[in-house]
Design an enzyme around this catalytic site. Structure first.
Site, PDB file in Angstrom:
ATOM      1  N   SER A 134      51.488  69.741  66.058  1.00 32.62           N
ATOM      2  CA  SER A 134      51.808  70.335  64.629  1.00 32.62           C
ATOM      3  C   SER A 134      50.284  70.518  64.104  1.00 32.62           C
ATOM      4  O   SER A 134      49.646  71.225  64.426  1.00 32.62           O
ATOM      5  CB  SER A 134      52.679  69.411  63.853  1.00 32.62           C
ATOM      6  OG  SER A 134      53.247  70.231  62.717  1.00 32.62           O
ATOM      7  N   HIS A 170      56.406  74.498  65.988  1.00 31.66           N
ATOM      8  CA  HIS A 170      57.916  74.269  65.411  1.00 31.66           C
ATOM      9  C   HIS A 170      58.310  75.762  65.274  1.00 31.66           C
ATOM     10  O   HIS A 170      59.259  75.971  64.189  1.00 31.66           O
ATOM     11  CB  HIS A 170      57.816  73.802  64.206  1.00 31.66           C
ATOM     12  CG  HIS A 170      57.272  72.498  63.946  1.00 31.66           C
ATOM     13  ND1 HIS A 170      57.403  71.493  65.188  1.00 31.66           N
ATOM     14  CD2 HIS A 170      56.386  71.836  63.481  1.00 31.66           C
ATOM     15  CE1 HIS A 170      56.531  70.469  65.020  1.00 31.66           C
ATOM     16  NE2 HIS A 170      55.855  70.839  63.626  1.00 31.66           N
TER      17      HIS A 170
END
Length: 242
Positions: A134, A170
């Site tokens: 991330s 994501h």
């Protein structure tokens, strides 16, 4: 690119739920450690949780995992002060630097405040494998999409730029990610780049993305670029399951 080119594995994964721990290491992170090619000793893996404010539970869980994996573990904290005398020297002494998720805007600000932006580049060029999830994926790129500023996603355009591409993370699990990433590339806010569903990583040798790797069946990776008509063109890439 030759196999010994500077290496980054940028992911939307690398860890998973655990029946015993807060979380446990996943296949993508294990693969990043394998990429370091260490033989004859335990690989030196440093956990960097700047994006989560150096949360103590994350760091403790990392050490639990590292013991199980057979790694020579360390961590670099910057809050409330660096936990080592010379952070740059500590980074250079590692085989793998694993950067956790959280606030990529906060991570970049703290790294620059401590003059670590140059240190990460130098470590990468010296052969230390860089990986992360991330925020720990976006940071190596030119920029991406982030919730660092609030629930509504916004662009971040001041990544370290080790990789000249933008990065979407994501991509399948947060519905705003895909359309915003595409629109930011279409209007030129972000350069062309690559995106990953949860459970997928992008392997870069030098600045070239050479392979997409997955630790979850069906998860995808994507190349997104600006079309001549000013829209975004997305191409799904092959993902090798590991």
């Amino acid at each position: 690119m030759p196999a010994d080119a500077p290496t980054i594995l940028a992911t939307s994964g690398g860890f998973r739920a655990s029946p015993r721990l807060h979380w446990e290491v996943g296949p993508l992170t294990r693969y990043a450690v394998e990429l370091a090619g260490v033989t004859g000793r335990n690989p030196r893996v440093c956990f960097i949780g700047t994006a989560c404010g150096d949360d103590g539970r994350l760091i403790s869980t990392f050490y639990d995992n590292a013991w199980r994996e057979g790694w020579a573990a360390s961590h670099l904290s910057l809050f409330p002060m660096p936990n080592v005398d010379d952070p740059r020297e500590h980074l250079f002494a590692q085989d793998v630097l694993w950067v956790w998720g959280g606030s990529v805007a906060g991570l970049l600000a703290m790294w620059r405040l401590h003059e670590l932006d140059a240190a990460f580049r130098e470590a990468w060029e010296a052969g230390v494998v860089l990986t992360g999830v991330s925020a720990g994926s976006i940071c190596w790129h030119s920029g991406g999409t982030t919730d660092s500023f609030g629930p509504a996603l916004r662009p971040v355009t001041n990544g370290l730029g080790l990789l000249p591409w933008s990065n979407g993370v994501h991509y399948d699990s947060e519905r705003e990610r895909r359309p915003l990433f595409q629109s930011l590339i279409a209007d030129g806010t972000l350069p062309p780049g690559y995106a990953t569903d949860d459970g997928v990583g992008l392997l870069y040798r030098g600045t070239e993305m050479v392979e997409a790797l997955g630790e979850k069946d069906g998860a995808g990776a994507y190349r997104v670029e600006r079309s001549p008509d000013g829209t975004a063109a997305e191409t799904r890439l092959d993902v090798r399951r590991i």
